[in-house]
Scaffold this motif. Structure first.
Motif, PDB file in Angstrom:
ATOM      1  N   PRO A   4       0.839  -1.203   0.000  1.00 49.63           N
ATOM      2  CA  PRO A   4       0.000   0.000   0.000  1.00 49.63           C
ATOM      3  C   PRO A   4       0.874   1.252   0.000  1.00 49.63           C
ATOM      4  O   PRO A   4       1.987   1.236   0.513  1.00 49.63           O
ATOM      5  CB  PRO A   4      -0.802  -0.096   1.294  1.00 49.63           C
ATOM      6  N   GLN A   5       0.351   2.308  -0.584  1.00 42.01           N
ATOM      7  CA  GLN A   5       1.071   3.579  -0.619  1.00 42.01           C
ATOM      8  C   GLN A   5       1.308   4.077   0.806  1.00 42.01           C
ATOM      9  O   GLN A   5       0.475   3.864   1.689  1.00 42.01           O
ATOM     10  CB  GLN A   5       0.260   4.586  -1.417  1.00 42.01           C
ATOM     11  N   THR A   6       2.429   4.744   1.022  1.00 43.73           N
ATOM     12  CA  THR A   6       2.740   5.320   2.333  1.00 43.73           C
ATOM     13  C   THR A   6       2.770   6.838   2.204  1.00 43.73           C
ATOM     14  O   THR A   6       3.356   7.383   1.270  1.00 43.73           O
ATOM     15  CB  THR A   6       4.092   4.802   2.865  1.00 43.73           C
ATOM     16  N   PRO A  21       5.314   8.097   9.185  1.00 45.00           N
ATOM     17  CA  PRO A  21       4.725   7.485   7.999  1.00 45.00           C
ATOM     18  C   PRO A  21       3.397   6.820   8.330  1.00 45.00           C
ATOM     19  O   PRO A  21       3.183   6.367   9.454  1.00 45.00           O
ATOM     20  CB  PRO A  21       5.774   6.438   7.594  1.00 45.00           C
ATOM     21  N   CYS A  22       2.511   6.779   7.350  1.00 43.19           N
ATOM     22  CA  CYS A  22       1.223   6.108   7.515  1.00 43.19           C
ATOM     23  C   CYS A  22       0.850   5.461   6.184  1.00 43.19           C
ATOM     24  O   CYS A  22       0.776   6.148   5.168  1.00 43.19           O
ATOM     25  CB  CYS A  22       0.155   7.101   7.951  1.00 43.19           C
ATOM     26  N   GLN A  26      -3.830   1.922   6.821  1.00 44.38           N
ATOM     27  CA  GLN A  26      -3.604   2.065   8.261  1.00 44.38           C
ATOM     28  C   GLN A  26      -4.268   3.360   8.714  1.00 44.38           C
ATOM     29  O   GLN A  26      -4.219   4.365   8.003  1.00 44.38           O
ATOM     30  CB  GLN A  26      -2.077   2.137   8.469  1.00 44.38           C
ATOM     31  N   THR A  27      -4.885   3.345   9.904  1.00 45.50           N
ATOM     32  CA  THR A  27      -5.447   4.604  10.392  1.00 45.50           C
ATOM     33  C   THR A  27      -4.319   5.526  10.848  1.00 45.50           C
ATOM     34  O   THR A  27      -3.238   5.069  11.224  1.00 45.50           O
ATOM     35  CB  THR A  27      -6.429   4.393  11.568  1.00 45.50           C
ATOM     36  N   GLU A  33       0.664   5.714  16.855  1.00 47.57           N
ATOM     37  CA  GLU A  33       1.039   4.820  17.961  1.00 47.57           C
ATOM     38  C   GLU A  33       2.259   3.991  17.596  1.00 47.57           C
ATOM     39  O   GLU A  33       3.167   3.820  18.404  1.00 47.57           O
ATOM     40  CB  GLU A  33      -0.143   3.929  18.343  1.00 47.57           C
ATOM     41  N   ALA A  34       2.308   3.474  16.358  1.00 48.72           N
ATOM     42  CA  ALA A  34       3.442   2.663  15.910  1.00 48.72           C
ATOM     43  C   ALA A  34       4.735   3.474  15.895  1.00 48.72           C
ATOM     44  O   ALA A  34       5.818   2.932  16.126  1.00 48.72           O
ATOM     45  CB  ALA A  34       3.159   2.080  14.522  1.00 48.72           C
TER      46      ALA A  34
END
Length: 109
Positions: A4-6, A21-22, A26-27, A33-34
């Protein structure tokens, strides 16, 4: 299988700016949090408004954000626990009181 695109999220919270990065799947809250970025949250299901943010740049997909009226979503409000980025984002977190006032303030007078 393609990844998936980041996107890059820049979140301002309590006067501090954080970038992380997300992934598109991913929410924003999960990505924060990560990355060890402390953002407010509570129910994590799009009902309460503890994780409310105001997006100043970029867009999100948040079909499960039941705690935000459509006109306020268009004005840039998002619930980070159910918001998936569709671009790089710049946002201000900790907007629960502002969102509450925008949605319900007229009823408090």
């Amino acid at each position: 299988m393609t990844q998936p695109q980041t996107f890059t999220i820049t979140a301002v919270y309590e006067g501090e700016s954080h970038s992380f990065p997300c992934r598109a799947d991913q929410t924003v809250l999960a990505a924060a949090e990560a990355a060890g970025v402390p953002l407010p949250s509570s129910c994590c299901s799009g009902v309460c408004t503890t994780c409310a943010a105001r997006i100043s740049e970029g867009t999100v997909h948040q079909p499960d954000a039941m705690g935000v009226k459509d006109d306020l979503k268009e004005a840039g409000y998002a619930l980070l626990c159910v918001a998936f980025p569709t671009s790089d984002l710049t946002l201000t977190a900790g907007m629960e009181d502002a969102l509450y006032e925008a949605q319900f303030g007229q009823y408090q007078k």
